[in-house]
Enzyme design. Structure first.
Site, mmCIF file in Angstrom:
data_model
loop_
_atom_site.group_PDB
_atom_site.id
_atom_site.type_symbol
_atom_site.label_atom_id
_atom_site.label_comp_id
_atom_site.label_asym_id
_atom_site.label_seq_id
_atom_site.Cartn_x
_atom_site.Cartn_y
_atom_site.Cartn_z
ATOM 1 N N SER A 13 0.824 -1.216 0.000
ATOM 2 C CA SER A 13 0.000 0.000 0.000
ATOM 3 C C SER A 13 0.856 1.264 0.000
ATOM 4 O O SER A 13 0.507 2.251 -0.661
ATOM 5 C CB SER A 13 -0.981 -0.004 1.169
ATOM 6 O OG SER A 13 -0.317 0.143 2.404
ATOM 7 N N ASN A 14 1.971 1.260 0.712
ATOM 8 C CA ASN A 14 2.854 2.436 0.688
ATOM 9 C C ASN A 14 3.532 2.581 -0.674
ATOM 10 O O ASN A 14 3.698 3.695 -1.181
ATOM 11 C CB ASN A 14 3.896 2.366 1.808
ATOM 12 C CG ASN A 14 3.386 2.991 3.093
ATOM 13 O OD1 ASN A 14 2.895 4.108 3.109
ATOM 14 N ND2 ASN A 14 3.501 2.253 4.190
ATOM 15 N N ARG A 69 21.303 -14.982 5.929
ATOM 16 C CA ARG A 69 20.847 -13.613 5.698
ATOM 17 C C ARG A 69 21.820 -12.876 4.782
ATOM 18 O O ARG A 69 21.428 -12.111 3.905
ATOM 19 C CB ARG A 69 20.730 -12.912 7.059
ATOM 20 C CG ARG A 69 19.967 -11.610 7.043
ATOM 21 C CD ARG A 69 19.804 -11.077 8.456
ATOM 22 N NE ARG A 69 18.931 -11.892 9.264
ATOM 23 C CZ ARG A 69 17.597 -11.804 9.274
ATOM 24 N NH1 ARG A 69 17.007 -10.929 8.482
ATOM 25 N NH2 ARG A 69 16.878 -12.565 10.048
ATOM 26 N N LEU A 97 17.955 -6.044 7.729
ATOM 27 C CA LEU A 97 19.030 -6.019 6.737
ATOM 28 C C LEU A 97 20.396 -6.123 7.404
ATOM 29 O O LEU A 97 20.609 -5.617 8.507
ATOM 30 C CB LEU A 97 18.936 -4.723 5.926
ATOM 31 C CG LEU A 97 17.613 -4.562 5.161
ATOM 32 C CD1 LEU A 97 17.448 -3.140 4.676
ATOM 33 C CD2 LEU A 97 17.540 -5.550 4.012
ATOM 34 N N ASN A 111 13.186 4.188 5.017
ATOM 35 C CA ASN A 111 12.161 3.272 5.517
ATOM 36 C C ASN A 111 11.060 4.089 6.183
ATOM 37 O O ASN A 111 11.279 5.245 6.565
ATOM 38 C CB ASN A 111 12.797 2.315 6.538
ATOM 39 C CG ASN A 111 11.816 1.264 7.046
ATOM 40 O OD1 ASN A 111 11.013 0.733 6.283
ATOM 41 N ND2 ASN A 111 11.873 0.971 8.333
ATOM 42 N N HIS A 113 8.316 3.740 9.458
ATOM 43 C CA HIS A 113 8.073 2.950 10.667
ATOM 44 C C HIS A 113 6.812 3.473 11.345
ATOM 45 O O HIS A 113 6.628 4.684 11.440
ATOM 46 C CB HIS A 113 9.282 3.069 11.611
ATOM 47 C CG HIS A 113 9.127 2.257 12.854
ATOM 48 N ND1 HIS A 113 9.252 0.887 12.854
ATOM 49 C CD2 HIS A 113 8.843 2.616 14.133
ATOM 50 C CE1 HIS A 113 9.057 0.438 14.093
ATOM 51 N NE2 HIS A 113 8.799 1.467 14.877
ATOM 52 N N GLU A 147 21.583 0.233 12.756
ATOM 53 C CA GLU A 147 20.793 0.070 13.978
ATOM 54 C C GLU A 147 19.316 0.144 13.617
ATOM 55 O O GLU A 147 18.865 1.105 12.982
ATOM 56 C CB GLU A 147 21.160 1.162 14.992
ATOM 57 C CG GLU A 147 20.576 0.908 16.366
ATOM 58 C CD GLU A 147 21.074 1.891 17.411
ATOM 59 O OE1 GLU A 147 20.567 1.830 18.541
ATOM 60 O OE2 GLU A 147 21.942 2.724 17.091
ATOM 61 N N ASP A 149 15.609 0.807 13.080
ATOM 62 C CA ASP A 149 14.687 1.923 13.299
ATOM 63 C C ASP A 149 15.371 3.144 13.902
ATOM 64 O O ASP A 149 14.803 3.850 14.741
ATOM 65 C CB ASP A 149 13.495 1.475 14.171
ATOM 66 C CG ASP A 149 12.660 0.412 13.496
ATOM 67 O OD1 ASP A 149 12.597 0.413 12.251
ATOM 68 O OD2 ASP A 149 12.091 -0.440 14.194
ATOM 69 N N GLU A 178 0.714 7.393 6.731
ATOM 70 C CA GLU A 178 1.891 6.865 6.027
ATOM 71 C C GLU A 178 1.771 7.131 4.532
ATOM 72 O O GLU A 178 2.731 7.532 3.872
ATOM 73 C CB GLU A 178 2.039 5.355 6.269
ATOM 74 C CG GLU A 178 2.453 4.987 7.676
ATOM 75 C CD GLU A 178 2.655 3.485 7.843
ATOM 76 O OE1 GLU A 178 2.968 2.803 6.852
ATOM 77 O OE2 GLU A 178 2.501 2.999 8.976
#
Length: 196
Positions: A13-14, A69, A97, A111, A113, A147, A149, A178
């Site tokens: 949606s974003n 990862r 990540l 990003n 949040h 780090e 968020d 958002e």
């Protein structure tokens, strides 16, 4: 051309809000920018069909096909880099990540949040805000760092926490904001970094 690559894991949606704004405001002419690709780590992500509806190229790369990862992130970087990205946008990309991935795109990965960072990093942000008795909640667009968020805040929107709110009801109101601030923040990034 400033290429944007958007990473998703779900509904998109974003991503769709950004794509709609890019079309409506003709970012290609106004900013010399375009969404070059939408990539998902989940082949069944509903956002892929949305992106195709906007005429955006889509790709999938399942993290389940990789033993670590680091191996997944390395393969994902190769996919992204084929598009010569000016900006990498995380839009509901539900992966933590690796530091190497973040370093590779330092200064050009953002990003969104669902909290007013630095409050409530991580998951379950809406319930945690309600449990703490917060009068307001909201959402934050930020640059991505190693780090979780953290990173420079680019935009925020405040949403009231209403009496009797549930996490789902609050989440729905936050998501509406958002969809407003993420396209604005992407546009501002493109305009600001355009001559650098």
């Amino acid at each position: 051309m400033k290429n944007i690559v958007i990473l998703i894991s779900g509904s998109g949606s974003n991503m769709a809000a950004i794509a709609r704004t890019a079309q409506k405001e003709n970012w290609q002419a106004a900013l010399g920018a375009r969404i070059a690709a939408v990539i998902s780590n989940k082949p069944d992500a509903k956002g892929l069909a949305l992106a195709q509806g906007f005429g955006i190229a889509t790709e999938t790369l399942s993290h389940r096909d990789f033993e670590s990862r680091e191996a997944f992130d390395s393969a994902l970087m190769a996919r992204i880099d084929r598009h010569s990205p000016h900006l990498v946008v995380l839009a509901g990309f539900m992966r933590i990540l690796t530091p190497g991935f973040v370093a590779h795109y330092a200064g050009r990965i953002i990003n969104i949040h669902p909290s007013l960072l630095p409050a409530f990093t991580g998951l379950h942000t809406h319930q945690r805000a309600i449990d703490m008795g917060c009068k307001v909640a909201g959402t934050t667009v930020h640059q991505v760092t190693a780090e979780l968020d953290h990173g420079q805040i680019l935009a925020q929107a405040v949403v009231p926490v209403l009496p009797g709110d549930t996490a789902d009801a609050l989440a729905a109101r936050v998501l509406t904001q958002e969809h407003v601030i993420y396209p604005q923040a992407v546009r501002a990034f493109l305009a600001d970094k355009g001559s650098r």
